[in-house]
Write a protein that holds these residues in place. Structure first.
Motif, PDB file in Angstrom:
ATOM      1  N   LEU A 108      11.850  -9.757  -2.832  1.00 59.20           N
ATOM      2  CA  LEU A 108      11.983 -10.840  -1.853  1.00 59.20           C
ATOM      3  C   LEU A 108      10.846 -10.873  -0.830  1.00 59.20           C
ATOM      4  CD1 LEU A 108      13.791 -13.133  -0.879  1.00 59.20           C
ATOM      5  CD2 LEU A 108      15.192 -11.469   0.341  1.00 59.20           C
ATOM      6  N   CYS A 109      10.316  -9.727  -0.459  1.00 59.15           N
ATOM      7  CA  CYS A 109       9.213  -9.643   0.522  1.00 59.15           C
ATOM      8  C   CYS A 109       8.080  -8.927  -0.206  1.00 59.15           C
ATOM      9  CB  CYS A 109       9.649  -8.847   1.744  1.00 59.15           C
ATOM     10  SG  CYS A 109      11.218  -9.389   2.433  1.00 59.15           S
ATOM     11  N   ALA A 110       7.389  -9.642  -1.056  1.00 56.15           N
ATOM     12  CA  ALA A 110       6.632  -8.981  -2.118  1.00 56.15           C
ATOM     13  C   ALA A 110       5.144  -8.781  -1.874  1.00 56.15           C
ATOM     14  CB  ALA A 110       6.809  -9.762  -3.422  1.00 56.15           C
ATOM     15  N   ALA A 111       4.535  -9.568  -0.965  1.00 54.80           N
ATOM     16  CA  ALA A 111       3.070  -9.527  -0.840  1.00 54.80           C
ATOM     17  C   ALA A 111       2.584  -8.246  -0.167  1.00 54.80           C
ATOM     18  CB  ALA A 111       2.597 -10.736  -0.029  1.00 54.80           C
ATOM     19  N   PRO A 112       1.470  -7.680  -0.630  1.00 56.52           N
ATOM     20  CA  PRO A 112       0.557  -8.171  -1.678  1.00 56.52           C
ATOM     21  C   PRO A 112       0.921  -7.718  -3.097  1.00 56.52           C
ATOM     22  CG  PRO A 112      -0.403  -6.267  -0.609  1.00 56.52           C
ATOM     23  CD  PRO A 112       0.913  -6.506   0.067  1.00 56.52           C
ATOM     24  N   GLY A 113       2.094  -7.142  -3.302  1.00 56.14           N
ATOM     25  CA  GLY A 113       2.517  -6.893  -4.687  1.00 56.14           C
ATOM     26  C   GLY A 113       2.549  -5.443  -5.131  1.00 56.14           C
ATOM     27  N   GLY A 114       2.415  -4.512  -4.178  1.00 60.01           N
ATOM     28  CA  GLY A 114       2.410  -3.089  -4.535  1.00 60.01           C
ATOM     29  C   GLY A 114       3.645  -2.681  -5.316  1.00 60.01           C
ATOM     30  N   LYS A 115       4.785  -3.245  -4.912  1.00 64.88           N
ATOM     31  CA  LYS A 115       6.026  -2.852  -5.604  1.00 64.88           C
ATOM     32  C   LYS A 115       6.315  -3.801  -6.757  1.00 64.88           C
ATOM     33  CE  LYS A 115       7.056  -0.611  -1.419  1.00 64.88           C
ATOM     34  NZ  LYS A 115       6.083  -1.121  -0.459  1.00 64.88           N
ATOM     35  N   ASP A 133       7.104 -14.236  -1.100  1.00 67.70           N
ATOM     36  CA  ASP A 133       6.742 -13.810   0.258  1.00 67.70           C
ATOM     37  C   ASP A 133       6.699 -15.050   1.137  1.00 67.70           C
ATOM     38  OD1 ASP A 133       5.499 -11.006   1.474  1.00 67.70           O
ATOM     39  OD2 ASP A 133       5.011 -12.806   2.634  1.00 67.70           O
ATOM     40  N   ILE A 134       7.269 -14.943   2.306  1.00 66.92           N
ATOM     41  CA  ILE A 134       7.364 -16.111   3.203  1.00 66.92           C
ATOM     42  C   ILE A 134       5.974 -16.603   3.624  1.00 66.92           C
ATOM     43  CG2 ILE A 134       7.481 -14.878   5.407  1.00 66.92           C
ATOM     44  CD1 ILE A 134       9.960 -16.686   6.023  1.00 66.92           C
ATOM     45  N   ARG A 138      -0.438 -14.579   2.272  1.00 70.90           N
ATOM     46  CA  ARG A 138      -0.200 -13.270   1.639  1.00 70.90           C
ATOM     47  C   ARG A 138       0.261 -13.461   0.189  1.00 70.90           C
ATOM     48  NH1 ARG A 138       0.237  -8.569   4.622  1.00 70.90           N
ATOM     49  NH2 ARG A 138       1.990  -7.807   3.387  1.00 70.90           N
ATOM     50  N   PRO A 161      14.027 -16.756   2.508  1.00 67.13           N
ATOM     51  CA  PRO A 161      15.150 -16.220   1.734  1.00 67.13           C
ATOM     52  C   PRO A 161      16.323 -17.213   1.689  1.00 67.13           C
ATOM     53  CG  PRO A 161      14.219 -14.527   3.131  1.00 67.13           C
ATOM     54  CD  PRO A 161      13.539 -15.797   3.515  1.00 67.13           C
ATOM     55  N   ASP A 178      11.739  -5.169   0.569  1.00 70.09           N
ATOM     56  CA  ASP A 178      10.792  -4.267   1.240  1.00 70.09           C
ATOM     57  C   ASP A 178      10.474  -4.972   2.561  1.00 70.09           C
ATOM     58  OD1 ASP A 178       9.095  -2.070   1.500  1.00 70.09           O
ATOM     59  OD2 ASP A 178       7.385  -3.201   0.738  1.00 70.09           O
ATOM     60  N   PRO A 180       9.956  -6.704   6.305  1.00 71.43           N
ATOM     61  CA  PRO A 180       8.986  -6.658   7.396  1.00 71.43           C
ATOM     62  C   PRO A 180       9.541  -5.716   8.461  1.00 71.43           C
ATOM     63  CG  PRO A 180      10.203  -8.752   7.414  1.00 71.43           C
ATOM     64  CD  PRO A 180      10.599  -8.027   6.161  1.00 71.43           C
ATOM     65  N   ILE A 212      17.703 -11.559   6.782  1.00 74.65           N
ATOM     66  CA  ILE A 212      17.263 -11.606   5.372  1.00 74.65           C
ATOM     67  C   ILE A 212      18.367 -11.078   4.436  1.00 74.65           C
ATOM     68  CG2 ILE A 212      15.633 -10.611   3.701  1.00 74.65           C
ATOM     69  CD1 ILE A 212      13.500 -10.593   5.847  1.00 74.65           C
TER      70      ILE A 212
HETATM   71  C1  LIG Z   1       6.267  -4.548   4.066  1.00 72.59           C
HETATM   72  S1  LIG Z   1       5.543  -6.012   3.657  1.00 72.59           S
HETATM   73  C2  LIG Z   1       5.756  -6.103   1.920  1.00 72.59           C
HETATM   74  C3  LIG Z   1       4.847  -5.207   1.121  1.00 72.59           C
HETATM   75  C4  LIG Z   1       5.022  -5.392  -0.377  1.00 72.59           C
HETATM   76  N1  LIG Z   1       6.390  -5.218  -0.789  1.00 72.59           N
HETATM   77  C5  LIG Z   1       4.140  -4.444  -1.177  1.00 72.59           C
HETATM   78  O1  LIG Z   1       4.629  -3.419  -1.611  1.00 72.59           O
HETATM   79  O2  LIG Z   1       2.964  -4.774  -1.385  1.00 72.59           O
HETATM   80  C6  LIG Z   1       6.709  -7.177   4.195  1.00 72.59           C
HETATM   81  C7  LIG Z   1       6.448  -8.607   3.791  1.00 72.59           C
HETATM   82  O3  LIG Z   1       7.540  -9.405   4.222  1.00 72.59           O
HETATM   83  C8  LIG Z   1       7.055 -10.701   4.489  1.00 72.59           C
HETATM   84  N2  LIG Z   1       8.090 -11.364   5.300  1.00 72.59           N
HETATM   85  C9  LIG Z   1       8.199 -11.429   6.637  1.00 72.59           C
HETATM   86  N3  LIG Z   1       9.309 -12.109   6.990  1.00 72.59           N
HETATM   87  C10 LIG Z   1       9.896 -12.491   5.841  1.00 72.59           C
HETATM   88  C11 LIG Z   1      11.052 -13.248   5.530  1.00 72.59           C
HETATM   89  N4  LIG Z   1      11.850 -13.728   6.488  1.00 72.59           N
HETATM   90  N5  LIG Z   1      11.329 -13.461   4.223  1.00 72.59           N
HETATM   91  C12 LIG Z   1      10.519 -12.983   3.226  1.00 72.59           C
HETATM   92  N6  LIG Z   1       9.413 -12.255   3.460  1.00 72.59           N
HETATM   93  C13 LIG Z   1       9.114 -12.016   4.749  1.00 72.59           C
HETATM   94  C14 LIG Z   1       5.722 -10.480   5.147  1.00 72.59           C
HETATM   95  O4  LIG Z   1       4.878 -11.606   4.980  1.00 72.59           O
HETATM   96  C15 LIG Z   1       5.209  -9.243   4.412  1.00 72.59           C
HETATM   97  O5  LIG Z   1       4.316  -9.604   3.389  1.00 72.59           O
END
Ligand SMILES: C[S@@+](CC[C@H](N)C(=O)[O-])C[C@H]1O[C@@H](n2cnc3c(N)ncnc32)[C@H](O)[C@@H]1O
Length: 455
Positions: A108-115, A133-134, A138, A161, A178, A180, A212
């Motif tokens: 659900l919060c995927a950027a930049p895609g590590g997981k 990713d919102i 990103r 979400p 994952d 924020p 979320i």
């Molecule tokens: C910890 S980072 C994710 C890192 C990613 N999972 C990785 O492993 O590369 C958290 C992400 O949540 C996104 N984010 C922030 N608020 C959000 C929301 N309400 N819904 C979805 N994504 C959100 C941010 O843009 C950010 O990219």
């Protein structure tokens, strides 16, 4: 490194007699990791091939520390998507999340895609991976990493979400959040995070996390698993976020995560409201493992036989719509496609993941594997298609050895003097695809995607 006084007082309270160890961990070097992309190469094969000074990250199956003098981001294997560069602790959530073939998975919060890239590798091209990713900017980086990794069964989205939840009710088997967070666990890696930290920001992130989670929960099937992770230490964003969620969602329960040397457990005393056993969750600390800080909890949605089924979208494409692609496929490709999953959007041809609902109205960056463009009288394959192929799946191959200077020249976009067959050729390094080149009139045109070039 100067850390805010309030932060230090909070850490003292949290860590007690481990506080000094935590503080001295800031004087130690940070660790750099790479995770082998098992969608493209087995771990043992990569270790044999690797020119890097690798040392296993002991709680992962495919993660390695690399040496200070290694430069894995400047290596052709990186351009072939054989690994992803990732902070070692950040590998933990996707490593601990059991993914079965054919699962429908949401990051659900995927950027930049590590997981996402590891979740996609675990699916091995089966099922569906929805990466969201919102943040639209990103999400662009996320798209590149998904395509470079060769993941062919994903949707890449940039949505809230809340909106997603109306399209995918009780659709997913596994969901990763994952979240924020205030990033306390990354202070050593990224000192710029320190200046954004305040008690207020901890509160704000905890509020975002709390909004979320219920949306994610509504997208999970009964009998499904939801993993929650952060890279922060504050109980407000970890045990308290989860316990508040559990108070309102009695259909969920905590699931025990495995233990590895140096892993710490969640703190039940910080649970909010009822008592929950947070020793089932994992806390990672930079003074206990060779990596930064992380929190991971796994939740199970009890199996209460839900009746909801998403209406599945079927493309109504006809053979005549894809004549040019069929000709290309016959000449060059050794893969079968299910015509029901092909879709044309503005002259671009996509291979959709199986069993997805209608996506109309969503902000989509990618709908499945982008195969290429249908031009006036020809089909032009995409970079994403090249990245998703195995060498055996393409008829005309030019395979270069990693030390051949033509590899980097190809990645820089130069025209090369290479033999090749007429038409499309797949350029590979040591058997792993990099991109396409096209031969006509004795000239081999470099078709490597300009946005990904070696700089
Ligand atoms: C910890 S980072 C994710 C890192 C990613 N999972 C990785 O492993 O590369 C958290 C992400 O949540 C996104 N984010 C922030 N608020 C959000 C929301 N309400 N819904 C979805 N994504 C959100 C941010 O843009 C950010 O990219």
């Amino acid at each position: 490194m100067i850390l805010p006084e309030i932060y230090l007082a909070r850490m003292k309270e949290l860590l007690k007699d481990e506080y000094n160890d935590y503080i001295t961990s800031f004087d130690k070097e940070r660790y750099y990791g790479l995770r082998i992309n098992n969608l493209k190469i087995d771990t043992t094969d990569f270790v044999k091939l690797s020119p890097f000074n690798l040392d296993k990250i002991h709680w992962t199956s495919n993660g390695y520390y690399y040496g200070n003098n290694d430069k894995p981001s400047k290596h052709p294997y990186y351009y072939a998507g054989l690994y992803y560069l990732q902070e070692p602790s950040a590998m933990t959530p996707a490593e601990l999340f059991k993914i079965d073939l054919n699962d429908k998975v949401l990051d659900l919060c995927a950027a930049p895609g590590g997981k996402s890239t590891e979740l996609g590798a675990k699916l091995k091209g089966t099922g569906v991976l929805v990466c969201n990713d919102i943040s639209a900017s990103r999400a662009k980086a996320l798209l590149k990493n998904i395509e470079l990794s060769g993941i062919s069964n994903s949707l890449v989205l940039s949505e809230t979400p809340e909106k997603l939840s109306s399209y995918f009710p009780e659709y997913f088997d596994k969901i990763l959040i994952d979240a924020p967070c205030s990033g306390e666990g990354m202070f050593r890696k990224d000192t710029s995070m320190i200046k954004n930290w305040s008690e207020e920001s901890v509160k704000n992130y905890s509020n975002i996390q709390r909004t979320i989670l219920p949306h994610a929960a509504s997208m999970l099937k009964s009998g499904g698993y939801m993993m929650y992770s952060t890279c922060t230490f504050s109980p407000e964003e970890n045990e308290q976020t989860i316990s508040r969620f559990l108070n309102d969602h009695k259909e969920f329960e905590l699931v025990d995560l495995p233990d590895f040397k140096g892993f710490d457990r969640g703190r039940s005393e910080y649970a909010f409201g009822y008592e929950y056993d947070f020793s089932k969750a994992v806390r990672l600390w930079p003074h206990k493992i060779k990596g930064e800080g992380h929190f991971v909890a796994l939740l199970y949605k009890k199996d209460e036989a839900s009746s909801y089924r998403c209406k599945i979208y079927n493309s109504n494409i006809k053979e005549k719509d894809i004549e040019l692609f069929s000709k290309f496929k016959k000449e060059f490709l050794n893969i079968d496609f299910d015509i029901k999953r092909l879709s044309i959007i503005k002259d671009k041809l996509y291979y959709m993941p199986d069993e997805i609902p209608s996506l109309k109205g969503l902000r989509l960056l990618r709908t499945g594997l982008y195969l290429g463009d249908i031009k006036k009288n020809r089909f032009e394959p995409s970079q994403a298609l090249a990245s998703s192929l195995k060498i055996k799946q393409f008829n005309n191959v030019i395979d270069l050895e990693v030390n051949d200077d033509k590899v980097i020249r190809y990645l820089k976009g130069e025209t090369l003097q290479l033999q090749g067959m007429n038409g499309w050729n797949l350029i590979c390094v040591d058997n792993y695809p990099l991109g396409f080149a096209k031969k006509s009139n004795n000239l081999l045109k470099n078709k490597y995607y300009s946005g990904w070039r070696w700089m």
